[in-house]
Design an enzyme around this catalytic site. Structure first.
Site, mmCIF file in Angstrom:
data_model
loop_
_atom_site.group_PDB
_atom_site.id
_atom_site.type_symbol
_atom_site.label_atom_id
_atom_site.label_comp_id
_atom_site.label_asym_id
_atom_site.label_seq_id
_atom_site.Cartn_x
_atom_site.Cartn_y
_atom_site.Cartn_z
ATOM 1 N N PHE A 1 -3.600 14.754 1.826
ATOM 2 C CA PHE A 1 -2.464 13.870 1.508
ATOM 3 C C PHE A 1 -2.497 13.662 -0.003
ATOM 4 O O PHE A 1 -3.454 13.086 -0.530
ATOM 5 C CB PHE A 1 -2.696 12.558 2.254
ATOM 6 N N PHE B 1 -9.562 2.359 -1.237
ATOM 7 C CA PHE B 1 -8.518 3.354 -0.951
ATOM 8 C C PHE B 1 -7.630 2.953 0.230
ATOM 9 O O PHE B 1 -7.781 1.894 0.805
ATOM 10 C CB PHE B 1 -9.069 4.775 -0.835
ATOM 11 N N GLU B 2 -6.643 3.793 0.489
ATOM 12 C CA GLU B 2 -5.592 3.530 1.512
ATOM 13 C C GLU B 2 -4.869 2.214 1.264
ATOM 14 O O GLU B 2 -4.511 1.508 2.198
ATOM 15 C CB GLU B 2 -6.175 3.578 2.926
ATOM 16 N N PRO C 1 -3.064 10.416 -11.991
ATOM 17 C CA PRO C 1 -3.809 9.713 -13.039
ATOM 18 C C PRO C 1 -3.151 8.389 -13.449
ATOM 19 O O PRO C 1 -3.844 7.395 -13.650
ATOM 20 C CB PRO C 1 -3.820 10.716 -14.196
HETATM 21 S S1 MYA Z 1 -4.261 7.661 -0.051
HETATM 22 C C1 MYA Z 1 -3.512 6.695 -1.315
HETATM 23 C C2 MYA Z 1 -3.201 5.340 -0.848
HETATM 24 N N1 MYA Z 1 -2.301 4.717 -1.768
HETATM 25 C C3 MYA Z 1 -1.742 3.585 -1.465
HETATM 26 O O1 MYA Z 1 -1.970 3.024 -0.403
HETATM 27 C C4 MYA Z 1 -0.766 3.046 -2.442
HETATM 28 C C5 MYA Z 1 -0.652 1.534 -2.384
HETATM 29 N N2 MYA Z 1 0.658 1.130 -2.823
HETATM 30 C C6 MYA Z 1 1.630 0.776 -1.950
HETATM 31 O O2 MYA Z 1 1.428 0.735 -0.746
HETATM 32 C C7 MYA Z 1 3.002 0.452 -2.501
HETATM 33 O O3 MYA Z 1 3.185 1.082 -3.734
HETATM 34 C C8 MYA Z 1 3.264 -1.062 -2.611
HETATM 35 C C9 MYA Z 1 4.764 -1.197 -2.840
HETATM 36 C C10 MYA Z 1 2.984 -1.787 -1.308
HETATM 37 C C11 MYA Z 1 2.399 -1.640 -3.719
HETATM 38 N N3 MYA Z 1 5.942 0.038 4.930
HETATM 39 O O4 MYA Z 1 9.525 -2.756 -4.062
HETATM 40 P P1 MYA Z 1 8.473 -2.396 -3.067
HETATM 41 C C12 MYA Z 1 9.382 -0.427 1.259
HETATM 42 C C13 MYA Z 1 7.263 0.223 4.980
HETATM 43 O O5 MYA Z 1 7.647 -3.487 -2.513
HETATM 44 P P2 MYA Z 1 6.515 -1.336 -4.847
HETATM 45 C C14 MYA Z 1 -5.878 7.174 0.007
HETATM 46 O O6 MYA Z 1 -6.266 6.192 -0.531
HETATM 47 C C15 MYA Z 1 10.013 -1.777 0.920
HETATM 48 O O7 MYA Z 1 10.452 -2.435 2.066
HETATM 49 N N4 MYA Z 1 8.047 0.064 3.930
HETATM 50 O O8 MYA Z 1 7.536 -1.253 -3.646
HETATM 51 C C16 MYA Z 1 -6.790 8.120 0.774
HETATM 52 C C17 MYA Z 1 11.165 -1.378 0.061
HETATM 53 O O9 MYA Z 1 12.166 -0.902 0.915
HETATM 54 P P3 MYA Z 1 13.714 -1.276 0.689
HETATM 55 C C18 MYA Z 1 7.478 -0.289 2.782
HETATM 56 O O10 MYA Z 1 6.666 -2.571 -5.630
HETATM 57 C C19 MYA Z 1 -7.718 7.356 1.656
HETATM 58 C C20 MYA Z 1 10.619 -0.167 -0.716
HETATM 59 O O11 MYA Z 1 9.551 0.357 0.099
HETATM 60 C C21 MYA Z 1 6.081 -0.496 2.655
HETATM 61 O O12 MYA Z 1 6.637 -0.039 -5.546
HETATM 62 C C22 MYA Z 1 -8.394 8.270 2.635
HETATM 63 C C23 MYA Z 1 10.105 -0.555 -2.082
HETATM 64 O O13 MYA Z 1 9.175 -1.634 -1.869
HETATM 65 C C24 MYA Z 1 5.317 -0.306 3.795
HETATM 66 N N5 MYA Z 1 3.982 -0.434 3.800
HETATM 67 O O14 MYA Z 1 5.064 -1.427 -4.145
HETATM 68 C C25 MYA Z 1 -8.368 7.576 3.953
HETATM 69 N N6 MYA Z 1 5.798 -0.829 1.369
HETATM 70 O O15 MYA Z 1 14.071 -0.635 -0.617
HETATM 71 C C26 MYA Z 1 -8.748 8.462 5.064
HETATM 72 C C27 MYA Z 1 6.960 -0.855 0.727
HETATM 73 O O16 MYA Z 1 14.413 -0.697 1.852
HETATM 74 C C28 MYA Z 1 -8.418 7.788 6.373
HETATM 75 N N7 MYA Z 1 7.974 -0.533 1.572
HETATM 76 O O17 MYA Z 1 13.732 -2.783 0.658
HETATM 77 C C29 MYA Z 1 -9.615 7.218 7.033
HETATM 78 C C30 MYA Z 1 -9.352 6.830 8.438
HETATM 79 C C31 MYA Z 1 -10.550 6.248 9.111
HETATM 80 C C32 MYA Z 1 -11.560 7.262 9.588
HETATM 81 C C33 MYA Z 1 -11.029 8.171 10.641
HETATM 82 C C34 MYA Z 1 -12.114 9.081 11.272
HETATM 83 C C35 MYA Z 1 -11.481 10.091 12.168
#
Ligand code: MYA
Length: 635
Positions: A197, A442-443, A202
């Site tokens: 993914f 992360f995530e 950066p």
């Molecule tokens: S992968 C990288 C992970 N990166 C992130 O998680 C990035 C974090 N940032 C954000 O989530 C967003 O930028 C934030 C939004 C939340 C800060 N659901 O103006 P906005 C819509 C649905 O608030 P921003 C990794 O780490 C919102 O309603 N919609 O946006 C690998 C609006 O829509 P509209 C959402 O200020 C890890 C629009 O988007 C959501 O830019 C490896 C704009 O919103 C949402 N959540 O900031 C893991 N958020 O325009 C491996 C926003 O219609 C897995 N919106 O009103 C491990 C599993 C466990 C083990 C398994 C073993 C098998």
């Protein structure tokens, strides 16, 4: 005071695009500014904006409404066949991790042994949720949670290799792929090809919408030409198939603007390369690299979820996978608790076993409460998803935050109970602690996710306040809404409101905490309304009160979840019921005990003076490149 307030809530905010200004008339009780439309997972058409209904406990909590649908009774998500399938699947996976996988060697070598990887592919562990006809095991979210729990108990580095592949790497194809994309790629990602993914860059970490990678349509219209680079990509050096997010030019209102689009990219398209594996603190055996895209031709049919919809695609992939982290970390905590308990039961000091000291008993109890609550969240969210819940994104974010904070505490306390032994590599706990550190980052960092929880809930509540405002403009058409709201407010104002009647929802032993929970739900509604009245749309800038609000919401939701689970255990007459009732009562006492102070800290003058003080302190530290004060010797 005014300038202090501005300072407290100043700066670039997280969700500038999400909460527009929307003044409310004083007829609603003097609310002057509020958030508008709910943060729907699917974008709502313009004409449908306004209040929307939701079965989410947490979203309704922000309105002061007790909504039991997704919490009481505890979701029963497994059919007999699915339970039977799990009974057959879990033992071989357990056996594999006990007998084949060597977590210490994986950590030391910073790679997973070939035999382990081959065995995992053989077990079907890389395609747990892919439908059987496309090569996977076709597991539900609940079944997936159970297997992931086993992985988390044994080796988080292997867990990330598996999770980066299926929880986020190809999850977009599963969720948003066209029939052609699914039949082309899902057999490949279950048949030996790794997925990744590719979002983070950066200059774009938490601010995922600010990515710079670009994809521009080729002159013949057949390909998007992709250029840019990504960092910290799990499986980045081994993935053949990647979900890549890039800005694409879009025509909007006669102008060309950039919007994020998701693409399925194959390494074999040409122009894709990876950096060397990163040298990390933990999860060392998982592969993490930079990934570069140089004039990569991506066929237009590999757009995932529609041009310009990539931000929503990314968010929904993350929303959909977050409970997996809670499941894995429930397993991690269970394993650490076992080590701590075994040690406490055998180690003798001062003539007594450690487990006989009340101080150690309390430590074990608190670890058990955190493990129980994490596990409850994992299965509540997966169960809700499996039984058709639409709004689970806030609860999923809470499960990730709670699980990663708890796992850190539980493993740290396990090390403390083992004392010097816990510090030695041989016990394996130091590796687990190192592995765990990244889970709070992360995530979606826990800091960002707490703000996400608070702001998403405030938007939802704001939309309902606006509806009320509209109702007052035409009262005769909305008498029902106005009377019910007026009654609620009047009862609240004179202290008569006791909250929803929860007696039928919980076991008799848990009636008191359930009643307290119902009363505190209303308190959340008053707090949110107060925040909106005070700050209006500037509430998005008020990170300090928002953090306290999120903490209160997490304490309240987790309490509801454990009350429900323990009640189920008692009603089914499970052998563990007495312990579960005690765990739930203990968690409720701690968590609900914190809530009034957390909510008060969103509005108290004293709390706000402290926020201002802290902001000034932090600003000085940043401006001085560290601690501005010399040591007392001034030397
Ligand atoms: S992968 C990288 C992970 N990166 C992130 O998680 C990035 C974090 N940032 C954000 O989530 C967003 O930028 C934030 C939004 C939340 C800060 N659901 O103006 P906005 C819509 C649905 O608030 P921003 C990794 O780490 C919102 O309603 N919609 O946006 C690998 C609006 O829509 P509209 C959402 O200020 C890890 C629009 O988007 C959501 O830019 C490896 C704009 O919103 C949402 N959540 O900031 C893991 N958020 O325009 C491996 C926003 O219609 C897995 N919106 O009103 C491990 C599993 C466990 C083990 C398994 C073993 C098998």
């Amino acid at each position: 005071m005014k300038s202090a307030k501005l300072m407290m809530c100043g700066g670039r905010h997280l969700a500038s695009r999400a909460i527009p200004a929307a003044p409310l008339a004083s007829t609603t009780g003097g609310v002057r500014g509020a958030a508008t439309e709910a943060r729907a997972v699917e974008k709502q058409p313009q004409q449908q904006r306004g209040a929307r209904t939701s079965a989410s406990f947490t979203l309704n909590l922000f309105r002061g409404h007790f909504e039991p649908a997704q919490v009481f009774p505890f979701p029963e998500a497994l059919s007999d066949d699915q339970r039977q399938m799990l009974q057959e699947l879990v033992p071989p996976v357990e056996k594999f991790f006990q007998e084949v996988n060597d977590p210490a060697k994986n950590d030391h070598d910073a790679q997973i042994e070939e035999g382990t990887l081959a065995g995992l592919w053989e077990l079907g562990a890389f395609g747990l949720q892919v439908p059987a006809e496309l090569g996977g095991l076709g597991l539900t979210n609940t079944q997936y949670a159970r297997l992931v729990e086993v992985v988390g108990a044994h080796d988080l580095g292997v867990g990330i290799t598996l999770g980066a592949h299926q929880s986020i790497g190809f999850k977009g194809i599963l969720l948003f792929g066209t029939p052609q994309q699914r039949s082309k790629y899902l057999p490949r990602v279950t048949g030996g090809e790794y997925a990744a993914f590719c979002l983070t860059e950066p200059a774009s970490g938490s601010d995922a919408g600010s990515i710079k990678t670009r994809a521009v349509l080729s002159p013949d219209g057949k390909n998007f030409i992709l250029n840019g680079s990504k960092i910290w990509i799990s499986n980045g050096g081994i993935a053949e198939i990647m979900t890549v997010f890039a800005q694409t030019p879009i025509e909007k209102d006669g102008k060309t603007v950039d919007k994020v689009t998701a693409f399925i990219v194959e390494r074999s398209f040409g122009g894709v390369s990876s950096g060397p594996p990163e040298n990390k603190m933990g999860i060392k055996c998982s592969n993490t690299t930079e990934v570069y895209f140089e004039d990569v031709p991506v066929p237009v049919e590999n757009v995932l979820g529609g041009v310009g919809n990539g931000f929503k695609v990314a968010m929904n992939i993350l929303n959909n996978g977050r409970f997996g982290m809670a499941a894995a970390l429930a397993g991690t905590q269970r394993a650490a608790l076992r080590q701590a308990a075994e040690h406490a039961a055998t180690r003798v000091q001062f003539g007594k076993r450690l487990a006989e000291f009340t101080g150690v008993q309390e430590k074990l109890a608190r670890m058990a409460m955190l493990q129980y609550t994490t596990e409850t969240l994992a299965y509540m969210v997966s169960g809700n998803m499996d039984t058709g819940a639409q709004d689970y994104h806030v609860e999923a974010a809470i499960s990730k935050v709670f699980a990663s904070d708890s796992a850190w505490t539980v493993v740290d306390e396990a090390i403390q109970i083992l004392g010097g032994m816990g510090f030695m590599k041989a016990t394996g706990l130091e590796r687990v602690l190192r592995d765990l550190r990244i889970f709070r980052i992360f995530e979606g960092t826990n800091d960002i996710l707490r703000l996400f929880v608070a702001l998403t809930g405030i938007q939802f509540a704001g939309s309902h306040l606006q509806e009320l405002q509209r109702a007052f403009k035409n009262p005769t058409a909305h008498l029902g809404l106005i009377f019910s709201e007026a009654g609620r407010r009047a009862a609240g104002a004179v202290g008569l409101a006791r909250g929803a009647d929860t007696r039928a929802l919980v076991h008799d032993d848990l009636r008191a905490p359930a009643a307290e929970l119902a009363r505190l739900v209303m308190e959340h509604g008053r707090t949110v309304e107060g925040l909106l009245r005070k700050h209006g749309r500037r509430v998005v800038d008020c990170q300090q009160p928002l953090n306290r609000l999120a903490a209160a919401v997490i304490d309240t939701y987790t309490t509801a979840a454990v009350l429900s689970r323990a009640t189920r255990a008692a009603r089914l007459g499970l052998p563990s019921a007495a312990q579960e009732l005690r765990l739930a009562a203990a968690w409720a006492d701690d968590a609900l005990g914190r809530v009034p102070a957390l909510l008060a800290a969103t509005r108290d003058t004293r709390a706000q003076e402290q926020y201002d003080r802290l902001s000034k302190l932090g600003t000085e530290v940043a401006a001085n490149g560290g601690q501005p004060t010399p040591n007392p010797l001034n030397l």
